[in-house]
Write an enzyme that holds these catalytic residues in place. Structure first.
Site, PDB file in Angstrom:
ATOM      1  N   GLY A  10       0.840  -1.209   0.000  1.00  0.00           N
ATOM      2  CA  GLY A  10       0.000   0.000   0.000  1.00  0.00           C
ATOM      3  C   GLY A  10       0.870   1.253   0.000  1.00  0.00           C
ATOM      4  O   GLY A  10       1.961   1.242   0.554  1.00  0.00           O
ATOM      5  N   ARG A  72       1.013  -5.164  -5.109  1.00  0.00           N
ATOM      6  CA  ARG A  72       1.290  -6.246  -4.152  1.00  0.00           C
ATOM      7  C   ARG A  72       1.893  -7.459  -4.853  1.00  0.00           C
ATOM      8  O   ARG A  72       2.032  -8.525  -4.248  1.00  0.00           O
ATOM      9  CB  ARG A  72       0.012  -6.641  -3.411  1.00  0.00           C
ATOM     10  CG  ARG A  72      -0.516  -5.535  -2.517  1.00  0.00           C
ATOM     11  CD  ARG A  72      -1.626  -6.010  -1.591  1.00  0.00           C
ATOM     12  NE  ARG A  72      -2.361  -4.888  -1.050  1.00  0.00           N
ATOM     13  CZ  ARG A  72      -1.953  -4.143  -0.029  1.00  0.00           C
ATOM     14  NH1 ARG A  72      -0.828  -4.413   0.572  1.00  0.00           N
ATOM     15  NH2 ARG A  72      -2.677  -3.128   0.388  1.00  0.00           N
ATOM     16  N   ASP A 103       5.233  -5.182   5.702  1.00  0.00           N
ATOM     17  CA  ASP A 103       5.498  -6.540   6.141  1.00  0.00           C
ATOM     18  C   ASP A 103       5.749  -7.505   4.966  1.00  0.00           C
ATOM     19  O   ASP A 103       6.729  -8.252   4.951  1.00  0.00           O
ATOM     20  CB  ASP A 103       4.235  -6.970   6.908  1.00  0.00           C
ATOM     21  CG  ASP A 103       4.470  -8.206   7.702  1.00  0.00           C
ATOM     22  OD1 ASP A 103       5.574  -8.334   8.228  1.00  0.00           O
ATOM     23  OD2 ASP A 103       3.535  -9.037   7.768  1.00  0.00           O
ATOM     24  N   THR A 125       4.824   1.856   6.463  1.00  0.00           N
ATOM     25  CA  THR A 125       3.392   1.585   6.601  1.00  0.00           C
ATOM     26  C   THR A 125       2.778   2.660   7.483  1.00  0.00           C
ATOM     27  O   THR A 125       3.392   3.064   8.481  1.00  0.00           O
ATOM     28  CB  THR A 125       3.074   0.217   7.246  1.00  0.00           C
ATOM     29  OG1 THR A 125       1.714   0.216   7.688  1.00  0.00           O
ATOM     30  CG2 THR A 125       3.939  -0.121   8.437  1.00  0.00           C
ATOM     31  N   ASP A 127       0.390   2.026   9.274  1.00  0.00           N
ATOM     32  CA  ASP A 127      -0.069   1.307  10.473  1.00  0.00           C
ATOM     33  C   ASP A 127       0.977   1.279  11.590  1.00  0.00           C
ATOM     34  O   ASP A 127       0.648   1.001  12.736  1.00  0.00           O
ATOM     35  CB  ASP A 127      -0.441  -0.135  10.117  1.00  0.00           C
ATOM     36  CG  ASP A 127      -1.718  -0.224   9.310  1.00  0.00           C
ATOM     37  OD1 ASP A 127      -2.315   0.832   9.018  1.00  0.00           O
ATOM     38  OD2 ASP A 127      -2.118  -1.345   8.962  1.00  0.00           O
ATOM     39  N   ASP A 129       3.243  -0.865  12.251  1.00  0.00           N
ATOM     40  CA  ASP A 129       3.267  -2.156  12.951  1.00  0.00           C
ATOM     41  C   ASP A 129       4.505  -3.000  12.645  1.00  0.00           C
ATOM     42  O   ASP A 129       4.570  -4.166  13.026  1.00  0.00           O
ATOM     43  CB  ASP A 129       1.993  -2.957  12.634  1.00  0.00           C
ATOM     44  CG  ASP A 129       1.789  -3.207  11.137  1.00  0.00           C
ATOM     45  OD1 ASP A 129       2.642  -2.782  10.330  1.00  0.00           O
ATOM     46  OD2 ASP A 129       0.767  -3.829  10.788  1.00  0.00           O
ATOM     47  N   GLY A 170      -5.704   0.328  10.568  1.00  0.00           N
ATOM     48  CA  GLY A 170      -5.039  -0.419  11.630  1.00  0.00           C
ATOM     49  C   GLY A 170      -5.516  -1.847  11.516  1.00  0.00           C
ATOM     50  O   GLY A 170      -6.486  -2.264  12.136  1.00  0.00           O
ATOM     51  N   ARG A 171      -4.855  -2.560  10.626  1.00  0.00           N
ATOM     52  CA  ARG A 171      -5.283  -3.902  10.221  1.00  0.00           C
ATOM     53  C   ARG A 171      -5.073  -4.916  11.340  1.00  0.00           C
ATOM     54  O   ARG A 171      -5.977  -5.664  11.697  1.00  0.00           O
ATOM     55  CB  ARG A 171      -4.445  -4.238   8.994  1.00  0.00           C
ATOM     56  CG  ARG A 171      -4.472  -5.585   8.442  1.00  0.00           C
ATOM     57  CD  ARG A 171      -3.901  -5.540   7.052  1.00  0.00           C
ATOM     58  NE  ARG A 171      -4.828  -4.873   6.175  1.00  0.00           N
ATOM     59  CZ  ARG A 171      -5.768  -5.498   5.458  1.00  0.00           C
ATOM     60  NH1 ARG A 171      -5.852  -6.813   5.484  1.00  0.00           N
ATOM     61  NH2 ARG A 171      -6.601  -4.841   4.710  1.00  0.00           N
ATOM     62  N   VAL A 273      -8.419   8.363   2.929  1.00  0.00           N
ATOM     63  CA  VAL A 273      -8.000   9.753   3.131  1.00  0.00           C
ATOM     64  C   VAL A 273      -6.805   9.800   4.091  1.00  0.00           C
ATOM     65  O   VAL A 273      -5.968  10.699   4.022  1.00  0.00           O
ATOM     66  CB  VAL A 273      -9.199  10.603   3.656  1.00  0.00           C
ATOM     67  CG1 VAL A 273      -9.524  10.306   5.094  1.00  0.00           C
ATOM     68  CG2 VAL A 273      -8.935  12.076   3.478  1.00  0.00           C
TER      69      VAL A 273
END
Ligand code: F6P
Length: 349
Positions: A10, A72, A103, A125, A127, A129, A170-171, A273
């Site tokens: 992403g 991806r 990741d 990312t 996120d 993470d 936030g997967r 967004v």
């Protein structure tokens, strides 16, 4: 020096800062060329690329997204994928490939390193993470966007005495939710790390409203899940890459909270967004530092490493350390965010 560079997974604000810095570091410190593969690993396998020069990188620092495009796609899902990467490295006489990604991309970098190919990883990312680095660029931008949105939602929630449920990305982890929740003054924050019980959440909200609060912001990470057996939610769609398409948990949470609290409850899903547009200063600086450090790693032959932020400094870690496990939200942050909708009414103050 000759490096190939790509952005995978992403997109994320700050990717262009990394590209620009890597080009600058190669040109100024080492002399040589950078080629930018298009659309992540797909460009390496299909030999689609463009020369990345200082001129090409002018003006891209404040731009979101990635000028190289992303996908991806990855080599290990094609029978000849690794061979194609090997051929690309030799065809372009590359010292290494710098792979910027999350990741999945770090996993590929690690596997290619295991197969003897020269790869350096740069973690990315929104996120936040990825293990072994305190922060990834893009995260602070996402938090800022969410915080501005929550600030706006407060005034309308207060005017109407409503509960507003805000869904953020936030997967697997709730870094964005917790940071934006604290910064935006949310009463309740729901994260994947701690499965939620809506009866408990509803009673906290009712307590707040019974004791003088007239509006509640609930932040929910898209990957938050209910405690087993408390609520049924539909399984997300899985795309062609086996990637679950998340989004919508806020609608379930809002509907169930309204039933339990009898307070009007509405939903805002921030979605992409959070990932688009200009990076905040922190992310531009971190991306720039990562870009320079990745080129240094190539110069030192530190293949199989990933650049990272630790104690404020840029370091190298084995990319293997960052693969296969996630960096979760620190317990002290979870505790802090939980203080704002206690089960019993707050006293004093
Ligand atoms: O991995 C980062 C992330 O922003 C996740 O939080 C989110 O679930 C995902 O990307 C969405 O990705 P895509 O738009 O590719 O489905």
């Amino acid at each position: 020096m000759r490096i190939g560079i790509l952005t995978g997974g992403g997109d994320c604000p700050g990717l262009n800062a990394v590209l620009r810095a890597a080009v600058r570091a190669v040109s100024v410190d080492h002399g040589g060329d950078v080629i930018g593969f298009r659309d992540g690993w797909r460009g390496v396998m299909e030999d689609t690329w463009e020369p990345l020069t200082i001129d090409r990188c002018r003006g891209i620092l404040p731009r979101g997204g990635t000028i190289l495009g992303t996908s991806r796609d990855q080599p290990y899902t094609r029978a000849d994928g690794v061979q194609r990467v090997r051929e690309a490295i030799s065809r372009h006489r590359l010292d290494a490939i710098v792979a910027i990604g999350g990741d999945g991309t770090m996993g590929v970098a690690n596997d290619l390193h295991g197969d003897g190919l020269p790869v350096v990883g740069v973690p990315k990312t929104i996120d936040n993470d990825i293990a072994s680095t305190e922060m990834t660029f893009g995260f602070q931008t996402a938090v800022q966007i969410c915080t501005f949105a929550i600030d706006r939602l407060h005034t309308t929630a207060e005017s109407h005495d409503r509960v507003l449920v805000v869904e953020v990305m936030g997967r697997h982890v709730g870094h964005i939710a917790v940071w934006a929740g604290i910064a935006g003054g949310a009463a309740v924050t729901l994260v994947p790390e701690e499965p939620f019980d809506l009866d408990d959440v509803a009673s906290r909200i009712t307590t707040r409203h019974d004791h003088g609060s007239w509006a509640t912001i609930v932040v929910v990470a898209e990957g938050a899940v209910p405690q087993p057996g408390t609520l049924s939610i539909t399984e997300p769609i899985v795309d062609a890459y086996g990637h679950q398409r998340l989004g919508g948990i806020a609608n379930v949470v809002a509907a169930e909270l309204e039933l339990r609290t009898r307070i009007e409850t509405r939903t805002t899903i921030l979605g992409h967004v959070q990932r688009g547009g200009t990076p905040v200063a922190f992310d531009r600086v971190l991306g720039t530092r990562f870009g320079v450090a990745a080129v240094d790693a190539v110069a030192d032959g530190a293949f199989g490493s990933m650049v990272a932020l630790q104690n404020g400094s840029i370091v190298r870690v084995p990319v293997a350390d960052a693969v296969g496990h996630l960096k979760r939200v620190e317990p002290d942050l979870l505790r802090t965010s939980a203080l704002f909708a206690p089960q019993r009414p707050a006293t004093g103050g």
